[in-house]
Scaffold this motif. Sequence first.
Motif, mmCIF file in Angstrom:
data_model
loop_
_atom_site.group_PDB
_atom_site.id
_atom_site.type_symbol
_atom_site.label_atom_id
_atom_site.label_comp_id
_atom_site.label_asym_id
_atom_site.label_seq_id
_atom_site.Cartn_x
_atom_site.Cartn_y
_atom_site.Cartn_z
ATOM 1 N N LYS A 39 -2.050 -50.809 -8.002
ATOM 2 C CA LYS A 39 -2.675 -51.632 -6.971
ATOM 3 C C LYS A 39 -2.052 -51.453 -5.590
ATOM 4 C CE LYS A 39 -4.248 -55.155 -10.232
ATOM 5 N NZ LYS A 39 -4.351 -56.603 -10.544
ATOM 6 N N SER A 40 -1.038 -50.600 -5.490
ATOM 7 C CA SER A 40 -0.421 -50.352 -4.183
ATOM 8 C C SER A 40 -0.120 -48.867 -4.050
ATOM 9 C CB SER A 40 0.854 -51.172 -4.016
ATOM 10 O OG SER A 40 1.789 -50.865 -5.022
ATOM 11 N N PHE A 41 -0.163 -48.382 -2.813
ATOM 12 C CA PHE A 41 0.088 -46.972 -2.557
ATOM 13 C C PHE A 41 1.554 -46.625 -2.827
ATOM 14 C CE2 PHE A 41 -3.489 -47.794 0.468
ATOM 15 C CZ PHE A 41 -4.419 -46.997 -0.168
ATOM 16 N N GLY A 42 1.792 -45.398 -3.251
ATOM 17 C CA GLY A 42 3.148 -44.913 -3.407
ATOM 18 C C GLY A 42 3.681 -44.389 -2.086
ATOM 19 N N PRO A 43 4.960 -44.009 -2.048
ATOM 20 C CA PRO A 43 5.521 -43.440 -0.820
ATOM 21 C C PRO A 43 4.908 -42.082 -0.524
ATOM 22 C CG PRO A 43 7.058 -43.192 -2.632
ATOM 23 C CD PRO A 43 5.928 -44.040 -3.148
ATOM 24 N N ALA A 44 4.855 -41.732 0.754
ATOM 25 C CA ALA A 44 4.421 -40.394 1.141
ATOM 26 C C ALA A 44 5.538 -39.400 0.857
ATOM 27 C CB ALA A 44 4.056 -40.366 2.623
ATOM 28 N N CYS A 45 5.191 -38.122 0.830
ATOM 29 C CA CYS A 45 6.210 -37.096 0.645
ATOM 30 C C CYS A 45 7.124 -37.040 1.863
ATOM 31 C CB CYS A 45 5.555 -35.744 0.384
ATOM 32 S SG CYS A 45 4.723 -35.659 -1.236
ATOM 33 N N LEU A 46 8.349 -36.542 1.665
ATOM 34 C CA LEU A 46 9.355 -36.529 2.725
ATOM 35 C C LEU A 46 8.810 -35.875 3.983
ATOM 36 C CD1 LEU A 46 12.715 -35.653 0.956
ATOM 37 C CD2 LEU A 46 12.075 -37.810 2.032
ATOM 38 N N GLN A 47 9.024 -36.561 5.122
ATOM 39 C CA GLN A 47 8.551 -36.102 6.429
ATOM 40 C C GLN A 47 9.251 -36.930 7.494
ATOM 41 O OE1 GLN A 47 4.370 -37.811 7.297
ATOM 42 N NE2 GLN A 47 4.567 -37.992 5.056
ATOM 43 N N PRO A 48 9.266 -36.453 8.743
ATOM 44 C CA PRO A 48 9.848 -37.262 9.816
ATOM 45 C C PRO A 48 9.013 -38.517 10.048
ATOM 46 C CG PRO A 48 9.579 -34.963 10.482
ATOM 47 C CD PRO A 48 8.818 -35.134 9.208
ATOM 48 N N VAL A 49 9.675 -39.660 10.131
ATOM 49 C CA VAL A 49 8.999 -40.919 10.457
ATOM 50 C C VAL A 49 9.724 -41.568 11.625
ATOM 51 C CG1 VAL A 49 8.033 -41.336 8.163
ATOM 52 C CG2 VAL A 49 10.345 -42.116 8.680
ATOM 53 N N ASN A 50 9.000 -42.395 12.369
ATOM 54 C CA ASN A 50 9.561 -43.038 13.558
ATOM 55 C C ASN A 50 10.362 -44.277 13.193
ATOM 56 O OD1 ASN A 50 8.283 -41.097 15.140
ATOM 57 N ND2 ASN A 50 6.434 -42.335 15.360
ATOM 58 N N ASP A 51 11.530 -44.413 13.806
ATOM 59 C CA ASP A 51 12.404 -45.543 13.518
ATOM 60 C C ASP A 51 11.778 -46.874 13.885
ATOM 61 O OD1 ASP A 51 14.359 -43.824 12.577
ATOM 62 O OD2 ASP A 51 15.391 -43.699 14.514
ATOM 63 N N ASP A 52 10.880 -46.867 14.881
ATOM 64 C CA ASP A 52 10.287 -48.138 15.319
ATOM 65 C C ASP A 52 9.084 -48.556 14.477
ATOM 66 O OD1 ASP A 52 8.326 -46.365 16.112
ATOM 67 O OD2 ASP A 52 8.467 -46.838 18.257
ATOM 68 N N GLY A 53 8.771 -47.777 13.440
ATOM 69 C CA GLY A 53 7.668 -48.139 12.564
ATOM 70 C C GLY A 53 6.297 -47.722 13.053
ATOM 71 N N PHE A 95 -7.764 -47.450 -7.722
ATOM 72 C CA PHE A 95 -6.464 -47.215 -8.353
ATOM 73 C C PHE A 95 -5.595 -46.507 -7.320
ATOM 74 C CE2 PHE A 95 -9.634 -47.476 -11.612
ATOM 75 C CZ PHE A 95 -9.037 -48.185 -12.649
ATOM 76 N N ARG A 96 -4.493 -47.132 -6.947
ATOM 77 C CA ARG A 96 -3.614 -46.595 -5.908
ATOM 78 C C ARG A 96 -2.290 -46.142 -6.518
ATOM 79 N NH1 ARG A 96 -6.164 -51.177 -3.593
ATOM 80 N NH2 ARG A 96 -7.252 -50.722 -1.626
ATOM 81 N N GLY A 97 -1.721 -45.091 -5.930
ATOM 82 C CA GLY A 97 -0.384 -44.672 -6.321
ATOM 83 C C GLY A 97 -0.260 -44.178 -7.742
ATOM 84 N N VAL A 98 -1.261 -43.451 -8.236
ATOM 85 C CA VAL A 98 -1.250 -42.969 -9.620
ATOM 86 C C VAL A 98 -0.470 -41.649 -9.703
ATOM 87 C CG1 VAL A 98 -2.667 -42.205 -11.552
ATOM 88 C CG2 VAL A 98 -3.497 -44.029 -10.029
ATOM 89 N N PRO A 99 0.623 -41.588 -10.464
ATOM 90 C CA PRO A 99 1.341 -40.307 -10.589
ATOM 91 C C PRO A 99 0.483 -39.277 -11.327
ATOM 92 C CG PRO A 99 2.705 -42.165 -11.323
ATOM 93 C CD PRO A 99 1.291 -42.672 -11.197
ATOM 94 N N TYR A 100 0.413 -38.066 -10.769
ATOM 95 C CA TYR A 100 -0.314 -36.994 -11.460
ATOM 96 C C TYR A 100 0.627 -35.909 -11.979
ATOM 97 C CZ TYR A 100 -0.055 -34.399 -6.978
ATOM 98 O OH TYR A 100 0.371 -33.761 -5.840
ATOM 99 N N ALA A 101 1.915 -36.045 -11.683
ATOM 100 C CA ALA A 101 2.925 -35.094 -12.164
ATOM 101 C C ALA A 101 4.285 -35.775 -12.091
ATOM 102 C CB ALA A 101 2.918 -33.822 -11.322
ATOM 103 N N LYS A 102 5.259 -35.188 -12.754
ATOM 104 C CA LYS A 102 6.613 -35.731 -12.698
ATOM 105 C C LYS A 102 7.173 -35.626 -11.278
ATOM 106 C CE LYS A 102 7.926 -34.663 -17.488
ATOM 107 N NZ LYS A 102 8.827 -33.858 -18.353
ATOM 108 N N PRO A 103 8.068 -36.532 -10.889
ATOM 109 C CA PRO A 103 8.684 -36.435 -9.554
ATOM 110 C C PRO A 103 9.404 -35.099 -9.385
ATOM 111 C CG PRO A 103 9.145 -38.572 -10.561
ATOM 112 C CD PRO A 103 8.520 -37.720 -11.627
ATOM 113 N N PRO A 104 9.121 -34.353 -8.315
ATOM 114 C CA PRO A 104 9.680 -32.998 -8.169
ATOM 115 C C PRO A 104 11.041 -32.987 -7.480
ATOM 116 C CG PRO A 104 8.107 -33.393 -6.432
ATOM 117 C CD PRO A 104 8.138 -34.656 -7.267
ATOM 118 N N PHE A 105 12.009 -33.715 -8.048
ATOM 119 C CA PHE A 105 13.358 -33.667 -7.494
ATOM 120 C C PHE A 105 14.343 -33.255 -8.579
ATOM 121 C CE2 PHE A 105 12.505 -38.324 -8.131
ATOM 122 C CZ PHE A 105 13.285 -38.499 -9.272
ATOM 123 N N GLY A 106 15.615 -33.101 -8.177
ATOM 124 C CA GLY A 106 16.612 -32.615 -9.126
ATOM 125 C C GLY A 106 16.255 -31.219 -9.600
#
Length: 442
Positions: free
Chosen positions: A49-63, A19-30
């Motif tokens: 069946k698919s992973f959720g996004p990672a928490c905010l962090q620097p990512v590389n523009d080239d992938g 089981f991928r990408g299972v929310p365990y709490a409400k989204p912590p924004f707003g």
Amino acid sequence: MRTTSGALEGSLEDDALVFRGVPYAKPPFGDLRWRAPEPIVWDGVKPAKSFGPACLQPVNDDGSPNPGGYAGPVSEDCLRLNIWAPSGARKAPVMVWLFGGGGVVGSGNLPTYHGDAFARDGVMLVTIDYRLGGLGGWAHPALSAEKGDGPNANYALMDAIAALRWVKENAERFGGDPGNVTLFGESAGATMTANLVTSPLAEGLFQKAIFQSTGSLPTPGTPLAQAEARGEASAAALGLPNATAEQLRALPAERFLSDRAAAFGLRTIIDGTVKTASIMETFEAGQEHDVLLMLGTNSDEGRLVGTQRIAELAETGTPVFQYFFDYVPEALRERDPNGAPHAGELPFVFETLATYQLLPQGPSAEDTRVASLVHSCWVAFAKADTAATRLDCGGDFTWPARSKSNDHAVAWLGAQPRIVPADTLRSPPNGAEPGRTWRDED
């Protein structure tokens, strides 16, 4: 699969229910940014069946992967977990993983952390994502004032606590044993694990813990007032010198993290509720949770001192298993001539060398044999009774807990694993390569 949050649709992969990408709490924004995570409930069946996004962090523009090994989408809506459960299991031991990355980068989604091997060997693995940087560890007087006695400031730790509660409530539905949970992490994840072993709010949520390669065990926590002063400086740098909580939460997350201090955050804030004392202070007072403990370091990272001290303190209570990882894959020995670098043990613990990005040609036969042994030791720890004093790692390798009668034994995990006395591990001699931990005969 029905959980306390709602129904999930996962997938059967070989002998594992995944089981991928299972929310365990409400989204912590707003309005939920910089608050303790709140339980989540959904209607209908949620695909998992698919992973959720990672928490905010620097990512590389080239992938390409960032320093935490992550490349992919990021979001404040990231409080999710992933489960690999043995198909048809009943009362399988559960392991909950906290990834490393300085508390700034990383994700529980990385291929290195996938749980196929654990599920194959009868262990339910859960990996989680938690808030990073200043969204995970930050304080400001305006935020503290609205919370009264807390909990406050340690949002990444609160995320892990919420995930552990979700696991405890739902493990049995996946075939896991809620009474046999091992919390483990590496680097910043190990610091979080140690913080939870010493947090009043985490008592009873796990029975065993593993600290892999944290250098923060002797580091004092940051007093709340000091953290608030840093937070005020961050807010002022962003144009909010007398910020209200509402103004802070109205800031776009990316703009907030553009401030260097906010981007890095603080991992251990003594807020009086989540954390009442530092890790070392709590162990010195004998007030840590009564859990079976494993901890260790790698041979080329220089993080031994705090590990040795915690092992000595904890040994007077519950059994303690200490390791020293000293193996470098054959293809990487020219790159890493001084021993196993920081994070070098990870694909061995998870037995994921086949997907390890530093070995595009795949592992050697010796690499595979060592990974099988190391992984088996972690599985044995997960399956062990909380009073266990020996681990059977398979083959002919047995790992004893530290005791005075065995010279406080340490498992030396290398090409030829062996048991050595703890006092043979020491800091490098003068002139030696920095970072490496040496034995007396070196």
